[in-house]
Design a protein around this motif. Structure first.
Motif, PDB file in Angstrom:
ATOM      1  N   GLY A   1      27.909 -17.865  24.527  1.00 25.78           N
ATOM      2  CA  GLY A   1      26.824 -16.969  24.133  1.00 25.78           C
ATOM      3  C   GLY A   1      27.096 -16.207  22.855  1.00 25.78           C
ATOM      4  O   GLY A   1      26.178 -15.619  22.274  1.00 25.78           O
ATOM      5  N   PHE A   2      28.352 -16.188  22.423  1.00 28.30           N
ATOM      6  CA  PHE A   2      28.699 -15.449  21.198  1.00 28.30           C
ATOM      7  C   PHE A   2      28.907 -16.398  20.025  1.00 28.30           C
ATOM      8  O   PHE A   2      28.306 -16.240  18.970  1.00 28.30           O
ATOM      9  CB  PHE A   2      29.962 -14.618  21.454  1.00 28.30           C
ATOM     10  CG  PHE A   2      30.473 -13.899  20.247  1.00 28.30           C
ATOM     11  CD1 PHE A   2      29.789 -12.820  19.709  1.00 28.30           C
ATOM     12  CD2 PHE A   2      31.653 -14.302  19.640  1.00 28.30           C
ATOM     13  CE1 PHE A   2      30.260 -12.153  18.585  1.00 28.30           C
ATOM     14  CE2 PHE A   2      32.129 -13.646  18.512  1.00 28.30           C
ATOM     15  CZ  PHE A   2      31.429 -12.569  17.984  1.00 28.30           C
TER      16      PHE A   2
ATOM     17  N   LEU B   1      30.927 -16.030  27.619  1.00 24.68           N
ATOM     18  CA  LEU B   1      30.810 -15.190  26.426  1.00 24.68           C
ATOM     19  C   LEU B   1      31.013 -16.023  25.176  1.00 24.68           C
ATOM     20  O   LEU B   1      30.308 -15.856  24.176  1.00 24.68           O
ATOM     21  CB  LEU B   1      31.841 -14.050  26.484  1.00 24.68           C
ATOM     22  CG  LEU B   1      31.828 -13.096  25.284  1.00 24.68           C
ATOM     23  CD1 LEU B   1      30.513 -12.330  25.227  1.00 24.68           C
ATOM     24  CD2 LEU B   1      32.994 -12.135  25.324  1.00 24.68           C
TER      25      LEU B   1
ATOM     26  N   CYS C   1      36.768 -13.785  22.092  1.00 23.43           N
ATOM     27  CA  CYS C   1      36.147 -13.573  23.405  1.00 23.43           C
ATOM     28  C   CYS C   1      37.225 -13.269  24.450  1.00 23.43           C
ATOM     29  O   CYS C   1      37.018 -12.443  25.343  1.00 23.43           O
ATOM     30  CB  CYS C   1      35.340 -14.794  23.817  1.00 23.43           C
ATOM     31  SG  CYS C   1      33.871 -15.035  22.809  1.00 23.43           S
TER      32      CYS C   1
ATOM     33  N   GLU D   1      21.941  -9.252  24.329  1.00 23.00           N
ATOM     34  CA  GLU D   1      23.376  -9.457  24.449  1.00 23.00           C
ATOM     35  C   GLU D   1      23.909 -10.517  23.503  1.00 23.00           C
ATOM     36  O   GLU D   1      25.052 -10.447  23.084  1.00 23.00           O
ATOM     37  CB  GLU D   1      23.734  -9.823  25.899  1.00 23.00           C
ATOM     38  CG  GLU D   1      23.747  -8.612  26.785  1.00 23.00           C
ATOM     39  CD  GLU D   1      24.325  -8.903  28.154  1.00 23.00           C
ATOM     40  OE1 GLU D   1      24.910  -9.981  28.348  1.00 23.00           O
ATOM     41  OE2 GLU D   1      24.173  -8.046  29.025  1.00 23.00           O
ATOM     42  N   TRP D   2      23.092 -11.525  23.220  1.00 21.05           N
ATOM     43  CA  TRP D   2      23.585 -12.530  22.269  1.00 21.05           C
ATOM     44  C   TRP D   2      22.920 -12.399  20.909  1.00 21.05           C
ATOM     45  O   TRP D   2      23.467 -12.825  19.902  1.00 21.05           O
ATOM     46  CB  TRP D   2      23.420 -13.950  22.815  1.00 21.05           C
ATOM     47  CG  TRP D   2      22.025 -14.302  23.256  1.00 21.05           C
ATOM     48  CD1 TRP D   2      21.487 -14.085  24.492  1.00 21.05           C
ATOM     49  CD2 TRP D   2      20.996 -14.895  22.462  1.00 21.05           C
ATOM     50  NE1 TRP D   2      20.185 -14.508  24.521  1.00 21.05           N
ATOM     51  CE2 TRP D   2      19.867 -15.026  23.285  1.00 21.05           C
ATOM     52  CE3 TRP D   2      20.927 -15.341  21.153  1.00 21.05           C
ATOM     53  CZ2 TRP D   2      18.664 -15.564  22.840  1.00 21.05           C
ATOM     54  CZ3 TRP D   2      19.739 -15.897  20.697  1.00 21.05           C
ATOM     55  CH2 TRP D   2      18.622 -15.995  21.547  1.00 21.05           C
TER      56      TRP D   2
ATOM     57  N   MET E   1      22.542 -13.669  30.491  1.00 20.22           N
ATOM     58  CA  MET E   1      22.462 -13.530  29.041  1.00 20.22           C
ATOM     59  C   MET E   1      21.088 -13.966  28.547  1.00 20.22           C
ATOM     60  O   MET E   1      20.513 -13.340  27.651  1.00 20.22           O
ATOM     61  CB  MET E   1      23.555 -14.376  28.398  1.00 20.22           C
ATOM     62  CG  MET E   1      24.364 -13.627  27.361  1.00 20.22           C
ATOM     63  SD  MET E   1      25.577 -14.694  26.602  1.00 20.22           S
ATOM     64  CE  MET E   1      26.900 -14.616  27.755  1.00 20.22           C
TER      65      MET E   1
END
Lengths: 245, 218
Positions: free
Chosen positions: B109-110, B106, B147, B26-27, B20
């Motif tokens: 990172g999200f 995720l 997620c 992606e983030w 990531m």
């Protein structure tokens, strides 16, 4: 790939024989009961003292709601047995039920909406029950979508089955939460009259529900036969192509 | 060579986070998408702070839900295309472990970037800042559930032909409980119910995704 025949009804030929024998009876009995239930509901049962004649849509609306819910549960049970026992027909059963369940959920929503117009004065309210039926309809669409997204049909069945199982675990939570949410916004003034139904209305409703249930079963059997026939035709075409190529 | 499950899990999470970091889109993109929702809604709803402030938590939740659909397309597709999934399966890495690691990575990172940009988005929507802390908590927990759903949706569509839009059909109905509790976190018990719904999804997701990673078999 040959697998040992552990389950008598897993044999598609044997299933087909049974399905061929049962389908017309289910169909006829379902239509008969449904006709009787709808006749009784539309002509014999009394009109509601509050809702008037519009209450009669209940004889289609309520059985549809039951079948939409029960169909989803049946689909999840089929998916679960496909996972546990590797039943080759159980996967097909998931695909057979999904569009029919979605159809009944759709009928439930449309009839509810038609009933809501004169009764509530609007085509749609975010009532807890309406909303959870709408979400059930979407869950059905998700299962159908997953089946058709995969080119490998067996894989699509397995993936859709997983989604059906997850959906079933979440269904009570969705239902509970939506009703909780709704109660924040509007008091219980407009709710379906749920609990006490007079016997004169109840027996036509039960007849109609039973009729719909048998029709549902007949349609599932017919769809499963269609799916099996499709698989066989495909396999034959592949064999033919292999021989010619 | 064999390593313990815990260490393997940590390695998988670290690999996902490193990837990531190497692919900032992606983030960054979900975060920007989230902010974009807060930017465009005032044009549709009108600029009155009273209106915006009232709807701000709901708008931000919808933004988070929509943003969580973005990573689904690549979550397993890249590893499936380059053979990583097969490699891991051959080495006996359980699909459940991989799915749980991916869900955690995720989430970090999200939800992380989302919470960083949240005050700005709330400011744009004239939200009452007294409620920001509770909303941030609800979003942080809710993002775990989102997620989890993203991991499930991604695993169910491995090897599927296109149809990215259909993923929303899988995620949205299952996300509704979190959405409707989470977007009013000040109500008594709503934060706990959001967390409960999210944690349940997070508990189911690795098993569902693990089964899907094995092609739905076993």
């Amino acid at each position: 790939m040959a697998t040992p025949d552990l389950h008598a009804y897993a044999n598609p030929l044997r299933f087909r024989r049974l399905a061929v024998a049962f389908t017309p009876w289910l169909l006829l009995a379902g239509l008969g009961l449904l006709g009787a239930g709808l006749y009784a509901g539309l002509f014999l049962a009394p009109a509601d003292y509050l809702q008037g004649e519009s209450v009669r849509i209940m004889y289609v609306h309520v059985p549809s709601a039951w079948l939409a819910l029960g169909g989803y549960l049946g689909m999840a049970i089929a998916a679960l047995s496909a996972r546990i026992w590797r039943h080759p027909l159980a996967d097909l059963c998931v695909q057979a039920i999904a569009p029919i369940g979605a159809l009944f959920a759709g009928i439930c929503l449309v009839t509810g909406s038609i009933w809501g117009r004169p009764t509530w004065g609007t085509w749609w309210v975010w009532d807890g029950r309406l909303t959870s039926m709408l979400l059930l309809f979407l869950l059905y669409l998700g299962v159908i979508a997953i089946i058709h997204l995969h080119e490998d049909r067996a894989r699509g069945h397995r993936m859709a089955g997983l989604l059906a199982i997850i959906g079933t675990i979440n269904l009570p939570i969705i239902k509970f939460s939506v009703e909780w949410w709704n109660s924040l916004h509007q008091p219980a003034s407009i709710r379906l009259s749920g609990s006490a139904i007079h016997a004169d209305m109840l027996w036509p409703l039960m007849l109609a529900a039973l009729g719909f249930l048998l029709l549902f079963a007949a349609m599932v059997l017919m769809r499963m036969r269609t799916l099996i026939a499709g698989q066989r035709a495909e396999a034959r075409a592949r064999r033919l192509a292999a021989r010619l190529g | 060579m064999s390593i313990g499950t815990g260490r393997l899990f940590a390695l998988l999470v670290r690999r996902d986070l490193a990837l990531m970091a190497a692919r900032p889109g992606e983030w960054l993109l979900p975060m920007l998408f989230f902010l974009l929702v807060a930017i465009i809604l005032p044009f549709a709803l009108g600029p009155q702070p009273a209106v915006l402030g009232r709807f701000a938590p709901g708008i931000l939740w919808v933004g988070a839900l929509l943003a969580s659909l973005m990573p689904v397309a690549t979550l397993f597709a890249l590893d499936s295309a380059d053979g990583t999934l097969d490699q891991l399966a051959v080495r006996g890495v359980a699909g459940e472990l991989l799915a749980a690691a991916r869900m955690l990575a995720l989430w970090l990172g999200f939800a992380g970037p989302l919470l960083v940009i949240l005050p700005l988005a709330a400011l744009l929507l004239a939200m009452d800042m007294a409620g920001l802390g509770m909303l941030a908590l609800a979003l942080a927990m809710g993002c775990l559930g989102l997620c989890a759903l993203a991991v499930v949706a991604a695993s169910l569509t491995i090897g599927a032909k296109g149809g990215g839009g259909l993923v929303a059909l899988v995620v949205v109905p299952l996300a509704v409980p979190m959405l409707l509790f989470g977007s009013r976190p000040a109500e008594p018990g709503a934060l706990l119910l959001t967390s409960a719904a999210a944690l349940l999804l997070a508990a189911i997701a690795p098993f569902a995704a693990g089964a899907a990673l094995r092609g739905g078999q076993g």
